[in-house]
Design an enzyme around this catalytic site. Structure first.
Site, PDB file in Angstrom:
ATOM      1  N   LYS A 131      40.540  16.927 -31.091  1.00  0.00           N
ATOM      2  CA  LYS A 131      40.233  16.114 -29.910  1.00  0.00           C
ATOM      3  C   LYS A 131      38.942  16.530 -29.221  1.00  0.00           C
ATOM      4  O   LYS A 131      38.339  15.701 -28.529  1.00  0.00           O
ATOM      5  CB  LYS A 131      41.372  16.248 -28.883  1.00  0.00           C
ATOM      6  CG  LYS A 131      42.728  15.768 -29.365  1.00  0.00           C
ATOM      7  CD  LYS A 131      42.847  14.258 -29.301  1.00  0.00           C
ATOM      8  CE  LYS A 131      44.280  13.794 -29.524  1.00  0.00           C
ATOM      9  NZ  LYS A 131      44.412  12.342 -29.317  1.00  0.00           N
ATOM     10  N   GLU A 176      41.246   6.083 -29.731  1.00  0.00           N
ATOM     11  CA  GLU A 176      42.430   5.864 -28.908  1.00  0.00           C
ATOM     12  C   GLU A 176      42.024   5.105 -27.656  1.00  0.00           C
ATOM     13  O   GLU A 176      41.136   5.543 -26.917  1.00  0.00           O
ATOM     14  CB  GLU A 176      43.092   7.194 -28.507  1.00  0.00           C
ATOM     15  CG  GLU A 176      43.787   7.893 -29.661  1.00  0.00           C
ATOM     16  CD  GLU A 176      44.689   9.059 -29.219  1.00  0.00           C
ATOM     17  OE1 GLU A 176      45.700   9.289 -29.881  1.00  0.00           O
ATOM     18  OE2 GLU A 176      44.366   9.715 -28.224  1.00  0.00           O
ATOM     19  N   THR A 236      34.980  12.547 -26.350  1.00  0.00           N
ATOM     20  CA  THR A 236      35.796  11.586 -25.595  1.00  0.00           C
ATOM     21  C   THR A 236      34.805  10.710 -24.843  1.00  0.00           C
ATOM     22  O   THR A 236      33.955  11.231 -24.121  1.00  0.00           O
ATOM     23  CB  THR A 236      36.717  12.316 -24.593  1.00  0.00           C
ATOM     24  OG1 THR A 236      37.513  13.271 -25.292  1.00  0.00           O
ATOM     25  CG2 THR A 236      37.611  11.343 -23.845  1.00  0.00           C
ATOM     26  N   ASP A 247      39.546   8.248 -26.624  1.00  0.00           N
ATOM     27  CA  ASP A 247      39.830   9.651 -26.956  1.00  0.00           C
ATOM     28  C   ASP A 247      39.824   9.779 -28.486  1.00  0.00           C
ATOM     29  O   ASP A 247      40.861   9.769 -29.133  1.00  0.00           O
ATOM     30  CB  ASP A 247      41.193  10.026 -26.376  1.00  0.00           C
ATOM     31  CG  ASP A 247      41.514  11.490 -26.595  1.00  0.00           C
ATOM     32  OD1 ASP A 247      40.577  12.303 -26.601  1.00  0.00           O
ATOM     33  OD2 ASP A 247      42.705  11.807 -26.764  1.00  0.00           O
ATOM     34  N   GLU A 271      48.480   4.190 -35.655  1.00  0.00           N
ATOM     35  CA  GLU A 271      49.597   3.254 -35.566  1.00  0.00           C
ATOM     36  C   GLU A 271      49.370   2.034 -36.451  1.00  0.00           C
ATOM     37  O   GLU A 271      50.265   1.587 -37.165  1.00  0.00           O
ATOM     38  CB  GLU A 271      49.773   2.762 -34.120  1.00  0.00           C
ATOM     39  CG  GLU A 271      50.326   3.777 -33.159  1.00  0.00           C
ATOM     40  CD  GLU A 271      50.244   3.258 -31.722  1.00  0.00           C
ATOM     41  OE1 GLU A 271      51.020   2.365 -31.360  1.00  0.00           O
ATOM     42  OE2 GLU A 271      49.365   3.735 -30.967  1.00  0.00           O
ATOM     43  N   HIS A 284      53.066   3.633 -27.791  1.00  0.00           N
ATOM     44  CA  HIS A 284      52.276   4.509 -28.664  1.00  0.00           C
ATOM     45  C   HIS A 284      53.091   5.738 -29.052  1.00  0.00           C
ATOM     46  O   HIS A 284      53.189   6.092 -30.239  1.00  0.00           O
ATOM     47  CB  HIS A 284      50.986   4.930 -27.946  1.00  0.00           C
ATOM     48  CG  HIS A 284      50.256   6.054 -28.614  1.00  0.00           C
ATOM     49  ND1 HIS A 284      49.568   5.894 -29.798  1.00  0.00           N
ATOM     50  CD2 HIS A 284      50.121   7.371 -28.277  1.00  0.00           C
ATOM     51  CE1 HIS A 284      49.037   7.067 -30.154  1.00  0.00           C
ATOM     52  NE2 HIS A 284      49.351   7.968 -29.245  1.00  0.00           N
ATOM     53  N   GLU A 331      42.392   4.174 -24.049  1.00  0.00           N
ATOM     54  CA  GLU A 331      42.998   4.785 -22.862  1.00  0.00           C
ATOM     55  C   GLU A 331      42.286   4.330 -21.593  1.00  0.00           C
ATOM     56  O   GLU A 331      41.191   3.782 -21.642  1.00  0.00           O
ATOM     57  CB  GLU A 331      42.905   6.326 -22.938  1.00  0.00           C
ATOM     58  CG  GLU A 331      43.568   6.946 -24.152  1.00  0.00           C
ATOM     59  CD  GLU A 331      43.845   8.437 -23.976  1.00  0.00           C
ATOM     60  OE1 GLU A 331      43.860   8.919 -22.823  1.00  0.00           O
ATOM     61  OE2 GLU A 331      44.051   9.105 -24.997  1.00  0.00           O
ATOM     62  N   ASP A 346      44.591  15.114 -20.542  1.00  0.00           N
ATOM     63  CA  ASP A 346      44.982  13.871 -21.198  1.00  0.00           C
ATOM     64  C   ASP A 346      46.501  13.784 -21.242  1.00  0.00           C
ATOM     65  O   ASP A 346      47.170  14.703 -21.718  1.00  0.00           O
ATOM     66  CB  ASP A 346      44.397  13.822 -22.611  1.00  0.00           C
ATOM     67  CG  ASP A 346      44.351  12.396 -23.136  1.00  0.00           C
ATOM     68  OD1 ASP A 346      44.422  11.453 -22.315  1.00  0.00           O
ATOM     69  OD2 ASP A 346      44.242  12.217 -24.357  1.00  0.00           O
ATOM     70  N   ARG A 404      42.877  12.841 -37.134  1.00  0.00           N
ATOM     71  CA  ARG A 404      44.318  12.940 -37.382  1.00  0.00           C
ATOM     72  C   ARG A 404      44.685  13.992 -38.412  1.00  0.00           C
ATOM     73  O   ARG A 404      45.763  14.596 -38.325  1.00  0.00           O
ATOM     74  CB  ARG A 404      44.849  11.579 -37.849  1.00  0.00           C
ATOM     75  CG  ARG A 404      44.650  10.447 -36.855  1.00  0.00           C
ATOM     76  CD  ARG A 404      45.304  10.736 -35.521  1.00  0.00           C
ATOM     77  NE  ARG A 404      45.175   9.597 -34.612  1.00  0.00           N
ATOM     78  CZ  ARG A 404      45.520   9.638 -33.330  1.00  0.00           C
ATOM     79  NH1 ARG A 404      45.990  10.759 -32.791  1.00  0.00           N
ATOM     80  NH2 ARG A 404      45.374   8.580 -32.576  1.00  0.00           N
ATOM     81  N   GLN A 406      44.313  17.329 -36.741  1.00  0.00           N
ATOM     82  CA  GLN A 406      45.418  17.437 -35.784  1.00  0.00           C
ATOM     83  C   GLN A 406      46.725  17.838 -36.463  1.00  0.00           C
ATOM     84  O   GLN A 406      47.447  18.714 -35.984  1.00  0.00           O
ATOM     85  CB  GLN A 406      45.587  16.085 -35.071  1.00  0.00           C
ATOM     86  CG  GLN A 406      46.577  16.088 -33.917  1.00  0.00           C
ATOM     87  CD  GLN A 406      46.563  14.771 -33.127  1.00  0.00           C
ATOM     88  OE1 GLN A 406      45.785  13.862 -33.425  1.00  0.00           O
ATOM     89  NE2 GLN A 406      47.420  14.668 -32.140  1.00  0.00           N
TER      90      GLN A 406
END
Lengths: 432, 432
Positions: free
Chosen positions: A264, A210, A268, A244, A375, A143, A212, A136, A248, A251
């Site tokens: 993660k 996410e 996915t 993905d 975000e 972003h 992507e 990834d 958070r 993470q």
């Protein structure tokens, strides 16, 4: 140019026009083993049945390779290489064309038509490829900037390396799943008190998505042998939408110094139909301008290696209420897939057919164009208002996220990806 | 206890005593396709030939599974599970035992003996497993501390998360290679001037090795379903030596914020014979004491889940001069493989048979026990003196690194790994 027309009835708003013809893996009532197919409008052409019915009889170049159309993944088809993908896709276009040169193959062959054309809703979709390695990247400049601002402020938002190379990390191939697979909220270590620094084990409280793109590789490269930026396009098979999923809070606690891990690797999601590079070529576009001059091994010259794909994200709450929470374009990337592959292999890392590269989260500059909830909610500080009045910072159990992507606005000529969707299941209860 | 003795002549200093019987994949003049074998002394027992010669006729539990002994990897054998690995290993011990119950099988069966026993030097070794996913941990406490001191000083050497969870990252499965495969020095972006921050593309100038163990998984676990710390040992197949080659200068520039990438994915070497968990059990030992109380999902109670493996690293310069540059023990780990697996899956990450977990660099506390050159040379500040007077900070082209590992000091009863070796080839010249 008059648009291509088919003898098949195709909804002009369908993502799967004659201009598209992506590839995927289905199973059906008649053939329960996973095997290849191509969607057209709201139907699919079952390639195993089409092949068995001599559908490729007119295509001598593909004769020796027909076994690829009864495999459980597209890896062997991908391995044939881009020139043969092109031959197959263009042949299928002519077979489906209203006034095509091969009416006997399908249009006027009722028996084969009845068997090989199946309603999409009667197909179960499977993982289109066996993925050996999944990487990834982090090429969504806006972003990366937005996230950097949240954690380090606007002065240090981007790391010094960011514009010099496509930053990336190795992901977990085993948890890449096809659209529709439910995603279970992960348990994990999080820090609730930044002073004491004693973690707890808990269901993730900051579950995110996410937006992507993913790109599959179709040509192997040996260990120790870089793929040049000039050769890289021939190594690319096709593109899918990708979500993905990210935890958070897990993470934040785990990622220093070796990067994201359990935050993660719990899931996915990719869209089921792989849109071939050739189908995307008419929508080639410049990406974001890089104000840093990259080293020559990443220099694409004037080649436009991004694609004008309109992307949107919908959140469907448990109540059924649907809210579009993001609209953006796939041109919001600083590095292209050929650049990612050239960088990934410059030190000699080998690739296998079926390896997957993710773009990184794609965000536009507008507030409505941010490709993840981290975000949008500014890491849980600002509520996102859904259409039915509910609010979100991060995902709740029962929320469903659907990513949609489509190229071209012209009805009857859309090249789309369909949907990439996943619904959040509650975390399992751990016996502690 | 009198040591087990074989009717075969086995050098008492051999790593491959009757107590070991690890598994690997060979090819030979008579069977050029890769297939399984077990080393004994300086010979191997070719399991494909042994099976075809009815070697397993007395072992009814293995009868339905004999096809695993003609496969090109050990994945299918591994998937049989630990109880069957135990049955096969113990049966082979009795077959080889001086006064064993089955003299007809091999000892007194000259035809089969002549075919199935092959000199190790006449075997080519192959990758023992197909690896779907490879994860590298960082559980070597002294290594993590030493590296932390180099970059952040002794006060902040370990990150706050370090003792609470086995820190790890997803590695690149495609570049894991078997011992003996040459390793090409990678090219990559490095920063030569920390003020200007303009990278150059260059052959790595800080090429390093890392002394690690690798552990293969033999039992799949589904997405969303954690493997408990109690169940984890049954998921482990066996252990190999591992050299996680590292490009320190590429790593320094690329690794923030997503972790090591091209600095690691150009090559990882493993020893060819997988020592089964059962063979290691007599050498079970405590690892390093953790002064932090971990969360219950990582609590092993009193179980000793580390192994007293004596490890050493030899550097063989182009001149032929051999220098032992490290001697340490595999007990220098803060987290065990069961803890790594329990942590890796706590959020639901799925595993496949053949997945590989690396321990992280194993360093002891003494200067002579540091498991990589970054530590030994203090990142290029202190020279390492070789036996012939040459000096090293990092690896030169033509250097060969050999890791050796062995359990137990008793002659005739050694359980060893053989060697994990790789020689550095010069970087390729990139056309820029």
């Amino acid at each position: 140019m008059a648009p291509l027309r088919s003898w098949l009835e195709i909804d002009p708003k369908s993502h799967f026009s004659l201009y598209n013809l992506p590839f995927g893996i289905i199973s059906t009532a008649s053939i329960p083993e996973p095997h290849p197919a191509v969607p057209i409008g709201d139907q699919v052409l079952d390639l195993q049945i089409f092949t068995a019915g001599n559908g490729f009889a007119a295509l001598s170049t593909i004769q020796p390779h027909q076994a690829v159309f009864s495999r459980p993944t597209l890896n062997d088809f991908a391995a044939l290489g881009r020139p043969l993908h092109r031959v197959v896709r263009e042949y299928l276009q002519t077979v489906l064309l209203e006034d095509g040169p091969f009416p006997d193959v399908l249009k006027e062959n009722k028996a084969l038509r009845d068997n090989a054309l199946i309603a999409q809703k009667d197909c179960r979709m499977h993982m289109p490829m066996h993925i050996n390695d999944y990487t990834d990247f982090y090429a969504g400049l806006h972003h990366a900037y937005n996230v950097g601002v949240l954690f380090r402020g606007p002065q240090n938002a981007l790391q010094p390396n960011y514009k010099h190379l496509p930053v990336g990390y190795h992901g977990r191939a085993s948890s890449v799943v096809v659209s529709g697979t439910p995603i279970r909220r992960p348990n994990g270590q999080i820090l609730t008190d930044s002073v004491v620094k004693e973690p707890i084990l808990t269901p993730c409280r900051k579950l995110d998505m996410e937006l992507e793109l993913g790109c599959f590789v179709c040509k192997p490269s040996a260990m120790g042998e870089p793929v040049s930026i000039a050769d890289a396009p021939e190594h690319l098979f096709g593109v899918v939408l990708m979500n993905d999923w990210s935890a958070r809070d897990i993470q934040a606690w785990e990622y220093v110094p070796l990067g994201p891990f359990n935050s993660k690797n719990f899931g996915t999601t990719i869209s089921p139909w792989i849109v071939l590079m050739d189908a995307l070529e008419p929508f080639a576009s410049a990406g974001l301008q890089n104000d840093v001059k990259c080293l020559p091994y990443l220099d694409e010259g004037n080649r436009e290696a991004h694609y004008a794909i309109d992307l949107s994200v919908e959140l469907i709450a448990d109540s059924g209420s649907k809210s579009t929470i993001c609209k953006t374009s796939a041109t919001n990337l600083l590095f292209s897939f050929p650049q990612m592959l050239a960088h990934h292999t410059v030190g000699g890392c080998p690739f296998n057919v079926g390896d997957l590269m993710g773009s990184g989260t794609i965000s536009g500059e507008a507030k409505s164009a941010k490709g993840c909830l981290l975000e949008q909610s500014e890491n849980g500080k600002v509520s996102i208002r859904l259409d039915d009045g509910q609010e979100r910072m991060f995902l709740k159990d029962g929320d469903e996220i659907t990513i949609t992507g489509v190229c071209g606005g012209e009805e009857g000529a859309l090249v789309g990806f369909g949907q990439c969707t996943g619904k959040i299941l509650p975390a399992i209860e751990l016996i502690s």
